[in-house]
Design a protein around this motif. Structure first.
Motif, mmCIF file in Angstrom:
data_model
loop_
_atom_site.group_PDB
_atom_site.id
_atom_site.type_symbol
_atom_site.label_atom_id
_atom_site.label_comp_id
_atom_site.label_asym_id
_atom_site.label_seq_id
_atom_site.Cartn_x
_atom_site.Cartn_y
_atom_site.Cartn_z
ATOM 1 N N ASP A 136 -10.702 -17.669 -7.450
ATOM 2 C CA ASP A 136 -9.833 -16.526 -7.748
ATOM 3 C C ASP A 136 -8.578 -17.030 -8.451
ATOM 4 O O ASP A 136 -8.220 -18.206 -8.342
ATOM 5 N N PRO A 178 -9.350 -9.659 -6.537
ATOM 6 C CA PRO A 178 -8.670 -10.655 -7.373
ATOM 7 C C PRO A 178 -9.493 -10.946 -8.633
ATOM 8 O O PRO A 178 -10.716 -10.815 -8.610
ATOM 9 N N MET A 180 -11.495 -13.151 -11.033
ATOM 10 C CA MET A 180 -12.243 -14.380 -10.762
ATOM 11 C C MET A 180 -12.430 -15.156 -12.059
ATOM 12 O O MET A 180 -12.689 -14.575 -13.114
#
Ligand code: DAH
Length: 371
Positions: A136, A178, A180
């Motif tokens: 992430d 989040p 990636m």
């Protein structure tokens, strides 16, 4: 009759004893106890006997039948056990015997160098740590003091990972989570290693592994390898960093005349930062590590930035540390003399045979880390 019965018993028991196979034993059984068998024949004579005769002879014939039946069963059990023992003995495999087949296959130079690094740093008290290749952006960037607007994010030619579907639910969920990325360096493992140690214990790790950037030429491939080093403890200085790198490079290149030059530089996750050059000499027109005829950049390093120490869950007023990062493929090229990085990942067997290492040649400090 008396002698006949005794004789028959002796003969039958002898044949049972002498039977050399289950088939032979069965033939004796049929001969004695089958429909036309000798003992069966005797039993049939009982009907025609007078009661007195039957009383005298009957038990003896029955006892004969019993003795023969038992002897056959016992002989059969023995033969079956012997057969099993023989089979088990024949099938024994001694796992401790040395294998005399030639070892086939080989170890890729990248794996070899990773093994060498693990061996050298284990001797200095470093453990090997790992992290995910799909990372992430907090671990890959933010926690390493590379905020969203930081130019270093663009400099990394990052591969972003997106869901391969048009399913709205999955796509929405993905973009709410989040961002990636394929990790652009092994530095996020610094954060993971500090988090794993819980903010209270010293950390001493190296993290070798795959990294990805959208870049491709003779010295860059979209997938490449780095090794990260991290020490977190109290009272750590740049002196520790320099000694560690010098000790590592001497062990790795197996030369004592390794000279380092630390050049001031900039990395967001270290302050101060230094680029590390190693002296080389020219041998037969080729650059060889060692000596000081010229300088070659091999490492990035520095004192871990306060913000990074805090992101890893440590109090930067109490804990300090140093970190370094280095291309593994580059180390392999410098040590083993390849000049095109792309060939590392072509899977050409001729290249692998030429540059690969014996499958059973494990690098050790005492036996030599290089093959
Ligand atoms: N992550 C950096 C890169 O990929 C290399 C690096 C530089 C790592 C300095 C470090 C460091 O740990 O201290 O270019």
């Amino acid at each position: 009759m008396t002698t006949d019965l005794d004789q028959l018993r002796t003969d039958l028991l002898a044949s049972i004893d002498a039977a050399g196979s289950l088939d032979a034993l069965d033939a004796v059984r049929v001969h004695a106890l089958g429909k036309q068998g000798a003992v069966t024949g005797l039993l049939k004579t009982l009907g025609a006997m007078s009661p007195e005769e039957r009383q005298a002879t009957g038990p003896r014939i029955h006892s004969l039948r019993e003795a023969v039946t038992e002897a056959i069963a016992a002989r059969k059990a023995t033969m079956e056990r012997d057969a099993l023992d023989a089979r088990l003995a024949g099938e024994t495999l001694d796992m401790t015997l040395p294998v005399d087949l030639p070892a086939t296959g080989g170890v890729h130079p990248v794996s070899q160098v990773m093994d060498e690094l693990a061996e050298i740093f284990a001797d200095l008290g470093f453990a090997v740590a790992t992290g995910p290749e799909i990372e992430d952006d907090w671990h890959n960037f933010s926690a390493l003091n590379i905020p969203e607007t930081h130019p270093a994010r663009a400099m990394h030619d990052t591969f972003y990972v997106e869901p391969n579907t048009t399913d709205r639910e999955i796509v929405d969920k993905w973009w709410n989570g989040p961002n990636m990325v394929l990790r652009t360096h092994t530095s996020p493992v610094q954060i993971r290693a500090m988090k794993a140690a819980g903010g209270t214990k010293p950390v001493r790790i190296i993290a070798p592994g795959r990294t990805y950037r959208s870049d491709s030429d003779a010295t860059h491939t979209p997938m490449f390898h780095q090794v990260e080093g991290l020490v977190i403890d109290k009272g750590i200085t740049m002196g520790h960093l320099k000694w560690t790198l010098e000790t590592f490079l001497k062990a790795f290149f197996e030369r004592d005349d390794i000279v380092l030059r630390l050049r001031p530089s900039y990395f967001p996750f270290t302050e101060p930062s230094a680029e590390v050059d190693v002296g080389f000499s020219i041998v037969n027109g080729k650059r060889v590590i060692g000596g000081a005829e010229g300088w070659m950049e091999v490492l990035g390093s520095g004192m871990v930035h306060r913000k990074v120490i805090a992101a890893g869950g440590y109090d930067p007023d109490e804990w300090q540390g140093f970190a370094f990062g280095c291309g593994i493929d580059r180390l392999a090229m410098l040590k083993y003399g390849m000049d095109d990085l792309r060939a590392f990942f072509d899977g050409d067997l001729r290249w692998l045979k030429h540059y690969g290492f014996g499958a059973l040649d494990v690098p050790t400090l005492s036996g030599g880390v290089g093959a």
